[in-house]
Write an enzyme that holds these catalytic residues in place. Sequence first.
Site, PDB file in Angstrom:
ATOM      1  N   TYR A   6     -16.384  20.952 -11.794  1.00  0.00           N
ATOM      2  CA  TYR A   6     -16.916  19.622 -12.155  1.00  0.00           C
ATOM      3  C   TYR A   6     -18.010  19.255 -11.141  1.00  0.00           C
ATOM      4  O   TYR A   6     -17.795  19.366  -9.929  1.00  0.00           O
ATOM      5  CB  TYR A   6     -15.725  18.664 -12.110  1.00  0.00           C
ATOM      6  N   ASP A  27      -8.090  21.996 -10.184  1.00  0.00           N
ATOM      7  CA  ASP A  27      -8.348  20.858 -11.064  1.00  0.00           C
ATOM      8  C   ASP A  27      -7.811  21.270 -12.431  1.00  0.00           C
ATOM      9  O   ASP A  27      -8.411  22.077 -13.138  1.00  0.00           O
ATOM     10  CB  ASP A  27      -9.853  20.566 -11.106  1.00  0.00           C
ATOM     11  N   LYS A  84      -8.219  10.863 -17.802  1.00  0.00           N
ATOM     12  CA  LYS A  84      -8.411  11.492 -19.112  1.00  0.00           C
ATOM     13  C   LYS A  84      -7.127  11.340 -19.941  1.00  0.00           C
ATOM     14  O   LYS A  84      -6.856  10.282 -20.444  1.00  0.00           O
ATOM     15  CB  LYS A  84      -8.799  12.967 -18.954  1.00  0.00           C
ATOM     16  N   ARG A 139       0.813  -1.215   0.000  1.00  0.00           N
ATOM     17  CA  ARG A 139       0.000   0.000   0.000  1.00  0.00           C
ATOM     18  C   ARG A 139       0.849   1.269   0.000  1.00  0.00           C
ATOM     19  O   ARG A 139       0.396   2.344  -0.378  1.00  0.00           O
ATOM     20  CB  ARG A 139      -0.899  -0.035   1.253  1.00  0.00           C
TER      21      ARG A 139
HETATM   22  C1  LIG Z   1     -12.531  18.243 -15.007  1.00  0.00           C
HETATM   23  C2  LIG Z   1     -12.686  16.907 -14.352  1.00  0.00           C
HETATM   24  N1  LIG Z   1     -12.173  16.732 -13.137  1.00  0.00           N
HETATM   25  C3  LIG Z   1     -12.294  15.561 -12.503  1.00  0.00           C
HETATM   26  C4  LIG Z   1     -12.943  14.491 -13.061  1.00  0.00           C
HETATM   27  C5  LIG Z   1     -13.082  13.227 -12.294  1.00  0.00           C
HETATM   28  O1  LIG Z   1     -12.245  12.239 -12.774  1.00  0.00           O
HETATM   29  P1  LIG Z   1     -12.566  10.697 -12.521  1.00  0.00           P
HETATM   30  O2  LIG Z   1     -13.654  10.339 -13.465  1.00  0.00           O
HETATM   31  O3  LIG Z   1     -11.280  10.006 -12.759  1.00  0.00           O
HETATM   32  O4  LIG Z   1     -13.010  10.582 -11.083  1.00  0.00           O
HETATM   33  C6  LIG Z   1     -13.499  14.631 -14.329  1.00  0.00           C
HETATM   34  C7  LIG Z   1     -14.206  13.503 -14.961  1.00  0.00           C
HETATM   35  O5  LIG Z   1     -14.957  13.649 -15.907  1.00  0.00           O
HETATM   36  C8  LIG Z   1     -13.372  15.880 -14.996  1.00  0.00           C
HETATM   37  O6  LIG Z   1     -13.908  16.081 -16.216  1.00  0.00           O
END
Ligand SMILES: Cc1ncc(COP(=O)(O)O)c(C=O)c1O
Length: 425
Positions: free
Chosen positions: A141, A213, A238, A86
């Site tokens: 998001y 983010d 992504k 871990r």
């Molecule tokens: C801008 C953004 N941040 C965070 C996330 C979250 O990522 P995850 O799907 O890996 O949890 C997404 C997912 O669509 C996103 O578009």
Amino acid sequence: MGKNKGGKNDSEKTGQETSRETSQEIQQAPRKARQKRRPATSLVTAGRDPDSYHGFVNPPVYHASTVLYPTAEDFLAHRARYQYGRRGTPTTEALEQAVQELEGPQCAGVALLPSGLAAISAAILSVVRAGEHVLVTDSAYAPTRAFCDQILTRLGVTTTYYDPVIGGGIAGLMQPNTRVVFTESPGSLSFEMQDIPAIAEAAHAKGALVLMDNTWATPLYFRALDFGVDLSIHAGTKYFGGHSDVMLGTAAANSATVADLRNFVRLNGLHLAPDDAYLSQRGLRTLGVRLDRHYESGLAVARSLEQRLEVLRLLHPAMPSHPGHALWKRDFGGASGLFSMVLKPVPQAAVFAFLDALELFGIGASWGGYESLAIPFDCTSLRTATRWAPGGPTVRFHIGLEAVEDLIADLDQGFAALADAAART
Ligand SMILES: Cc1ncc(COP(=O)(O)O)c(C=O)c1O
């Protein structure tokens, strides 16, 4: 093997975490001093150490929990490069080191999390305490908002949403207990650009931290820590992975936040599974070429859409018509393949006919893979600090790696279906 005994290591028994620095010192000692490298080179070299893997180019995938120590004395003294599955393996370290190098010289450490959302929640929780306040961009998001509204509230942390384009005006929303200003630039549906340096200056003046983010740009197009961000977060799901087959979150800390981040991740037992770590580091190797192609094709498709009579406007920061274009040009080195389009008003059935007619664009949410996507969206219910009134129906595109001429031809036949449906309603 003979004398090695299995069993819990000391940190497992006592609940006390031993110093990760110790294991990193051991690991970094034999490395040669390296020249400063450009990102394209780092993508290929960072986190790879073939000498340690019998010359094989890629790191092995360690499926691991227990680590065996040669002697009881070694066990009690934690004399081992790795201590517990871990806590890190050569597989997770390869990815951690690669991301750290990409995040740049301000990066003091990277945590790997099982999803982008987990990275967002872990980063926020690592620095807030009960009784504190966070400021979150209204363009965040949607699950980030849900986390603040449902989990932070329960822990006694309050959230105020702010206009994404507030810039240095964020100073006027700071409360004495504001601990975090959370940013996402551009917003991943609505694409408002944020003035990150101005926000960072105002936040730091009041003793708050800036979290971002930064999934849209990746560290290749915006190295957030260089612009005053204290925790740079990516949904590696992504572009890092890049093939729509892995879930990953990364949180990169500067020296102000690294200890809290590490401690939080350790004490919550957060860990990235080995196959996902492997796939993610493999994805990173081609991030540069993929992203440049997403940028170029995305812009070409957006320009062609801008010419169409059915389109009211494009929400793409790299286009001069975008209200945040000057900020994008000042701070960002490129644009990813994700942007939105506002259509002139048509019935919803016509928008659905357009989307359903597309053959090369999948209808799906998680972008950043090699394939193109298109989805309808509406931010109305996601806004509390600003009003969402784009002037017509909205569609978000992710432009993949297909030939751009084929994508444009596919969109043409989508618009034909839109016109047919609009004429029928
Ligand atoms: C801008 C953004 N941040 C965070 C996330 C979250 O990522 P995850 O799907 O890996 O949890 C997404 C997912 O669509 C996103 O578009």
